[in-house]
Motif scaffolding. Structure first.
Motif, PDB file in Angstrom:
ATOM      1  N   ALA A 122     -38.716  -1.920 -16.580  1.00  0.00           N
ATOM      2  CA  ALA A 122     -40.063  -2.419 -16.854  1.00  0.00           C
ATOM      3  C   ALA A 122     -40.719  -2.973 -15.582  1.00  0.00           C
ATOM      4  O   ALA A 122     -41.900  -2.724 -15.323  1.00  0.00           O
ATOM      5  CB  ALA A 122     -40.007  -3.504 -17.928  1.00  0.00           C
ATOM      6  N   ARG A 123     -39.969  -3.732 -14.792  1.00  0.00           N
ATOM      7  CA  ARG A 123     -40.533  -4.307 -13.574  1.00  0.00           C
ATOM      8  C   ARG A 123     -40.933  -3.215 -12.590  1.00  0.00           C
ATOM      9  O   ARG A 123     -41.984  -3.302 -11.946  1.00  0.00           O
ATOM     10  CB  ARG A 123     -39.524  -5.264 -12.944  1.00  0.00           C
ATOM     11  N   ALA A 124     -40.099  -2.192 -12.464  1.00  0.00           N
ATOM     12  CA  ALA A 124     -40.421  -1.104 -11.539  1.00  0.00           C
ATOM     13  C   ALA A 124     -41.653  -0.335 -11.998  1.00  0.00           C
ATOM     14  O   ALA A 124     -42.494   0.057 -11.175  1.00  0.00           O
ATOM     15  CB  ALA A 124     -39.221  -0.167 -11.407  1.00  0.00           C
ATOM     16  N   ARG A 125     -41.800  -0.128 -13.306  1.00  0.00           N
ATOM     17  CA  ARG A 125     -42.969   0.597 -13.808  1.00  0.00           C
ATOM     18  C   ARG A 125     -44.257  -0.195 -13.573  1.00  0.00           C
ATOM     19  O   ARG A 125     -45.287   0.375 -13.214  1.00  0.00           O
ATOM     20  CB  ARG A 125     -42.797   0.908 -15.288  1.00  0.00           C
ATOM     21  N   VAL A 126     -44.181  -1.501 -13.783  1.00  0.00           N
ATOM     22  CA  VAL A 126     -45.371  -2.326 -13.536  1.00  0.00           C
ATOM     23  C   VAL A 126     -45.692  -2.366 -12.046  1.00  0.00           C
ATOM     24  O   VAL A 126     -46.864  -2.269 -11.637  1.00  0.00           O
ATOM     25  CB  VAL A 126     -45.156  -3.745 -14.098  1.00  0.00           C
ATOM     26  N   ALA A 127     -44.670  -2.491 -11.211  1.00  0.00           N
ATOM     27  CA  ALA A 127     -44.911  -2.473  -9.767  1.00  0.00           C
ATOM     28  C   ALA A 127     -45.484  -1.141  -9.325  1.00  0.00           C
ATOM     29  O   ALA A 127     -46.396  -1.086  -8.489  1.00  0.00           O
ATOM     30  CB  ALA A 127     -43.609  -2.763  -9.025  1.00  0.00           C
ATOM     31  N   GLN A 128     -44.982  -0.051  -9.901  1.00  0.00           N
ATOM     32  CA  GLN A 128     -45.509   1.266  -9.560  1.00  0.00           C
ATOM     33  C   GLN A 128     -46.963   1.401  -9.989  1.00  0.00           C
ATOM     34  O   GLN A 128     -47.781   1.976  -9.257  1.00  0.00           O
ATOM     35  CB  GLN A 128     -44.660   2.349 -10.228  1.00  0.00           C
ATOM     36  N   ALA A 129     -47.289   0.872 -11.167  1.00  0.00           N
ATOM     37  CA  ALA A 129     -48.683   0.931 -11.615  1.00  0.00           C
ATOM     38  C   ALA A 129     -49.588   0.106 -10.712  1.00  0.00           C
ATOM     39  O   ALA A 129     -50.687   0.548 -10.343  1.00  0.00           O
ATOM     40  CB  ALA A 129     -48.781   0.437 -13.057  1.00  0.00           C
ATOM     41  N   ALA A 130     -49.156  -1.095 -10.329  1.00  0.00           N
ATOM     42  CA  ALA A 130     -49.982  -1.951  -9.475  1.00  0.00           C
ATOM     43  C   ALA A 130     -50.160  -1.348  -8.083  1.00  0.00           C
ATOM     44  O   ALA A 130     -51.281  -1.319  -7.537  1.00  0.00           O
ATOM     45  CB  ALA A 130     -49.345  -3.338  -9.371  1.00  0.00           C
ATOM     46  N   ILE A 131     -49.071  -0.838  -7.508  1.00  0.00           N
ATOM     47  CA  ILE A 131     -49.161  -0.248  -6.175  1.00  0.00           C
ATOM     48  C   ILE A 131     -49.939   1.062  -6.209  1.00  0.00           C
ATOM     49  O   ILE A 131     -50.793   1.327  -5.348  1.00  0.00           O
ATOM     50  CB  ILE A 131     -47.749  -0.038  -5.600  1.00  0.00           C
ATOM     51  N   GLY A 132     -49.647   1.894  -7.216  1.00  0.00           N
ATOM     52  CA  GLY A 132     -50.321   3.183  -7.296  1.00  0.00           C
ATOM     53  C   GLY A 132     -51.821   3.060  -7.471  1.00  0.00           C
ATOM     54  O   GLY A 132     -52.598   3.772  -6.819  1.00  0.00           O
ATOM     55  N   THR A 133     -52.251   2.157  -8.340  1.00  0.00           N
ATOM     56  CA  THR A 133     -53.692   1.991  -8.537  1.00  0.00           C
ATOM     57  C   THR A 133     -54.357   1.319  -7.335  1.00  0.00           C
ATOM     58  O   THR A 133     -55.531   1.577  -7.053  1.00  0.00           O
ATOM     59  CB  THR A 133     -53.956   1.144  -9.792  1.00  0.00           C
ATOM     60  N   SER A 134     -53.607   0.485  -6.612  1.00  0.00           N
ATOM     61  CA  SER A 134     -54.175  -0.137  -5.407  1.00  0.00           C
ATOM     62  C   SER A 134     -54.370   0.887  -4.297  1.00  0.00           C
ATOM     63  O   SER A 134     -55.313   0.774  -3.500  1.00  0.00           O
ATOM     64  CB  SER A 134     -53.254  -1.265  -4.911  1.00  0.00           C
TER      65      SER A 134
END
Length: 226
Positions: free
Chosen positions: A81-93
């Motif tokens: 879950a943490r990796a998916r949220v980090a990926q979403a935050a980094i990817g959208t940034s």
């Protein structure tokens, strides 16, 4: 199979369930359901990666150092879950199609999905912890009614031993209901604490990524002069 059935029928546990009546059978079924839900929940949380987080922490360090692509690679394709949220935050940034508000909203959506999965099944444990002692109390009340009906029909010839045996069987359902409700309540509290911790970590993770993304990359110390 016949020998197994005979052994089960002769076991003290089976005898208590049989003597306790239909409420004891319901409580026994709730105990099996509780065990199944707890085991399934442990497996689900393990798949969700709630006890991990090393990849997301590494991604935050890389992101803070200005290594944007390396930070994305650290969490890309990770199932936790943490990796998916980090990926979403980094990817959208990194995606120019997302402004800051849209990036935060997309990250919040991914986090909400992870949190929903972390809390799935808790309602069942809450329901069991609530109704198991009530079923035990109901069985006790019904058993006491039956015991006093026997006392009334026997009149002065009532055997105190028979009355005490009926009351003992009636009180057994209350004890069984509490024996199921207590572990269910403890498991519920533990799983809720895990979900609360995950929510706090996801909020902290997304905030650190967005705040660091708005800051210019920090210069490296002792950088060689041109």
């Amino acid at each position: 199979m016949t020998e197994l059935g005979t052994t089960l029928a002769a076991s003290p546990l089976f005898g208590m369930i049989r003597d306790g009546g239909w409420t004891m059978w319901l409580i026994a079924a709730l105990s099996v359901i509780t065990l199944a839900v707890v085991l399934w929940k442990l497996w689900s949380l393990w798949r969700l990666g709630v006890w991990g987080g090393s990849h997301s922490r590494r991604a935050i360090r890389l992101w803070g150092d200005g290594q944007r692509r390396a930070a994305m690679d650290a969490v890309r394709g990770r199932p936790s879950a943490r990796a998916r949220v980090a990926q979403a935050a980094i990817g959208t940034s990194l995606d120019p199609r997302f402004d800051d508000a849209a990036a935060r909203e997309e990250t919040a959506r991914v986090a909400r999905q992870a949190l929903y999965r972390s809390r799935t099944g808790l309602r069942a444990l809450e329901l069991i912890a609530t109704i198991a002692p009530l079923l035990g109390l109901l069985g006790t009340v019904l058993g006491m009614i039956s015991a006093f009906q026997v006392l009334q029909s026997s009149g002065n010839q009532a055997d105190p031993a028979d009355l005490a045996g009926g009351i003992w069987v009636a009180l057994l359902t209350t004890a069984a209901g509490m024996a199921v409700a207590i572990p269910a309540g403890v498991a519920l509290s533990w799983f809720e604490s895990i979900a609360d911790r995950l929510q706090s970590d996801l909020e902290d993770l997304a905030t650190r990524i967005f705040v660091a993304g708005q800051e210019p990359a920090r210069p490296r110390l002792f950088e060689a002069a041109e």
